[in-house]
Design an enzyme around this catalytic site. Structure first.
Site, PDB file in Angstrom:
ATOM      1  N   ARG A 115      -5.605  -3.425  -3.402  1.00 50.51           N
ATOM      2  CA  ARG A 115      -6.569  -3.891  -2.395  1.00 50.51           C
ATOM      3  C   ARG A 115      -7.148  -5.276  -2.657  1.00 50.51           C
ATOM      4  O   ARG A 115      -7.336  -5.665  -3.806  1.00 50.51           O
ATOM      5  CB  ARG A 115      -7.734  -2.888  -2.292  1.00 50.51           C
ATOM      6  N   HIS A 140      -1.925  -3.503  -0.125  1.00 46.07           N
ATOM      7  CA  HIS A 140      -0.482  -3.687  -0.311  1.00 46.07           C
ATOM      8  C   HIS A 140       0.128  -4.746   0.609  1.00 46.07           C
ATOM      9  O   HIS A 140       1.176  -4.533   1.218  1.00 46.07           O
ATOM     10  CB  HIS A 140       0.252  -2.356  -0.121  1.00 46.07           C
ATOM     11  N   HIS A 211       6.110   1.165  -5.653  1.00 47.96           N
ATOM     12  CA  HIS A 211       5.271   2.275  -5.202  1.00 47.96           C
ATOM     13  C   HIS A 211       6.052   3.595  -5.130  1.00 47.96           C
ATOM     14  O   HIS A 211       5.876   4.379  -4.197  1.00 47.96           O
ATOM     15  CB  HIS A 211       4.672   1.922  -3.840  1.00 47.96           C
ATOM     16  N   ASP A 283      -7.165   7.743  -8.045  1.00 43.26           N
ATOM     17  CA  ASP A 283      -6.612   6.602  -7.312  1.00 43.26           C
ATOM     18  C   ASP A 283      -7.255   5.365  -7.942  1.00 43.26           C
ATOM     19  O   ASP A 283      -7.982   4.623  -7.303  1.00 43.26           O
ATOM     20  CB  ASP A 283      -6.952   6.722  -5.825  1.00 43.26           C
ATOM     21  N   GLU A 349       1.655   2.789 -10.762  1.00 43.28           N
ATOM     22  CA  GLU A 349       2.004   1.434 -10.328  1.00 43.28           C
ATOM     23  C   GLU A 349       1.544   0.427 -11.376  1.00 43.28           C
ATOM     24  O   GLU A 349       0.343   0.254 -11.580  1.00 43.28           O
ATOM     25  CB  GLU A 349       1.335   1.147  -8.980  1.00 43.28           C
TER      26      GLU A 349
HETATM   27  C1  BGC Z   1      -3.337   3.289  -3.289  1.00 47.34           C
HETATM   28  C2  BGC Z   1      -3.892   4.421  -2.461  1.00 47.34           C
HETATM   29  C3  BGC Z   1      -3.146   4.477  -1.180  1.00 47.34           C
HETATM   30  C4  BGC Z   1      -1.702   4.659  -1.481  1.00 47.34           C
HETATM   31  C5  BGC Z   1      -0.902   4.644  -0.229  1.00 47.34           C
HETATM   32  C6  BGC Z   1      -1.902   3.577  -3.550  1.00 47.34           C
HETATM   33  O1  BGC Z   1      -1.355   2.532  -4.292  1.00 47.34           O
HETATM   34  O2  BGC Z   1      -4.033   3.133  -4.497  1.00 47.34           O
HETATM   35  O3  BGC Z   1      -5.252   4.261  -2.222  1.00 47.34           O
HETATM   36  O4  BGC Z   1      -3.603   5.491  -0.351  1.00 47.34           O
HETATM   37  O5  BGC Z   1      -1.250   3.617  -2.313  1.00 47.34           O
HETATM   38  O6  BGC Z   1       0.242   5.343  -0.369  1.00 47.34           O
END
Ligand code: BGC
Length: 388
Positions: A115, A140, A211, A283, A349
């Site tokens: 973010r 992203h 991801h 998260d 990640e």
């Molecule tokens: C984020 C999550 C998000 C997800 C989406 C992750 O990398 O940290 O907040 O919902 O990606 O698939």
């Protein structure tokens, strides 16, 4: 700055040159053991050729990729009994990935993974505004980022695949035309190595990662809550209610975030603490111990409780986002016919810290013209006998 920034104008030029080449269909298909799902991947997206690629290491480990997002589609590794198991969540068709609600399955995210607060940041006093695609923030790389781009692909022998893509400044609002290259290599010791590189023609920010959603018991085999996880981090970066780091580095000791010893993911996930409430589970970015061996931090060890499959992650990056699949919502059907049920996959990640462009105390993510950003992450697979 912990990333290797090499002032190699020559390499930068080579990168740009590679990215500017038109994909050559013959080159792309020179290696072919494409599996039965290939038909769902061959075609055109945005007027560009999309294909499925297979790499293998000669020891039976095999992975497939699509150039739509430079995504890992599947990865087959042996379990404790030698049974080949696909540990990556994904789809059977490229078109299933081409859906605005698609949660980044197996994709490269960039140019800035994770973010950026309120979609704004400044470089040298100039403010940049990005599309807001996640509550009040940019996630992203924005709506299209690089995950919905058709990358150019080049296969080198059986075990190596290279994707390149140039994100134009006008596309998502990041400064500069940013050329990215991602190389996947499947090594003889059953590791998937990911090498990222990028150049820019204007000062910008960069934070590339992958991801992939993992389930080490195999895609569709239930939740990941009994997987054992160890993260080599003594601190994490707590977040606000919109999942932007507060700027603090908090010790994990004595909290639900303490993965310094292996524990089942589900052990503390339901603790009634504000950080887990904000994330709807884990998260969060973990601050990796910086005790690098051969330039790499040992980031995490994950073990499938049923399969015994063990994944060790090593990275040059300072951080690791552990996302426990909290937004998986039983909405779409995955490769094996099962749905994306709650917490049936998890992401680990490797990254610079979220919102780094707005957080001066975090390791910098600035990339300047004339520099080449390079970073490596390794996903090494093994297996472990299980004691019942
Ligand atoms: C984020 C999550 C998000 C997800 C989406 C992750 O990398 O940290 O907040 O919902 O990606 O698939």
């Amino acid at each position: 700055m912990k990333r290797r920034i090499l002032l190699t104008g020559l390499l930068a030029a080579a990168l740009l040159w590679t990215a500017c080449q038109q994909p050559n269909a013959n080159q792309q298909s020179q290696h072919t053991s494409v599996d039965s799902t290939a038909t769902g991947f061959n075609g055109e997206i945005d007027g560009k050729p999309a294909k499925l690629f297979t790499v293998e290491n000669g020891k039976g480990v095999k992975a497939t990729f699509t150039n739509f997002g430079a995504r890992i589609v599947s990865l087959w590794v042996p379990d404790k009994d030698g049974k080949m198991t696909d540990v990556i969540l994904g789809f059977n068709k490229a078109t299933d990935y081409n859906n605005p609600e698609e949660p980044y399955y197996g994709t490269v995210v960039g140019p800035f993974g994770n973010r950026i607060a309120k979609g704004k940041f400044s470089i040298d006093g100039e403010q940049f505004t990005l599309p807001i695609n996640n509550g009040v923030n940019t996630l992203h790389g924005g709506f299209k980022g690089v995950h919905f781009a058709v990358w150019e692909a080049e296969q080198e022998g059986k075990n190596k695949l290279r994707f390149s893509y140039t994100l134009l400044e006008k596309q998502e609002g990041f400064p500069g035309n940013i050329t990215m290259r991602v190389t996947y290599t499947l090594t003889d010791d059953n590791a998937l190595e990911i090498d990222y590189a990028a150049t820019t023609d204007k000062k910008t920010v960069i934070n590339l990662t992958n991801h992939a959603y993992f389930n080490l018991n195999g895609e569709g085999s239930g939740t990941i809550l009994d997987h054992s996880l160890q993260i080599y981090a003594d601190q994490y970066t707590p977040v606000d209610s919109t999942l932007i780091p507060t700027g603090a580095l908090t010790n994990v000791k004595g909290t639900a975030f303490d993965f310094t010893r292996a524990k089942p993911i589900g052990k503390d996930i339901e603790q009634q603490v504000i950080q887990l409430a904000y994330g709807k589970g884990y998260d969060h970015n973990f601050v990796l111990r910086a005790d690098k061996v051969d330039g790499l931090n040992h980031a995490a060890t994950l073990i499938g409780d049923k399969s015994g499959i063990k994944l060790d992650i090593y990275t040059e990056e300072p951080g690791l986002q552990f996302y426990s699949g909290n937004f998986m919502a039983d909405k779409v059907t995955l490769k094996n016919g099962k749905t994306d049920a709650f917490r049936t996959g998890l992401c680990l990640e490797t990254q610079h810290f979220p919102d780094a462009p707005n957080q001066p105390t975090f390791p910098t993510t600035i990339l300047e013209p004339g520099q080449t950003y390079t970073t490596k992450s390794i996903y090494k697979f093994g297996s472990k006998k299980l004691i019942n």
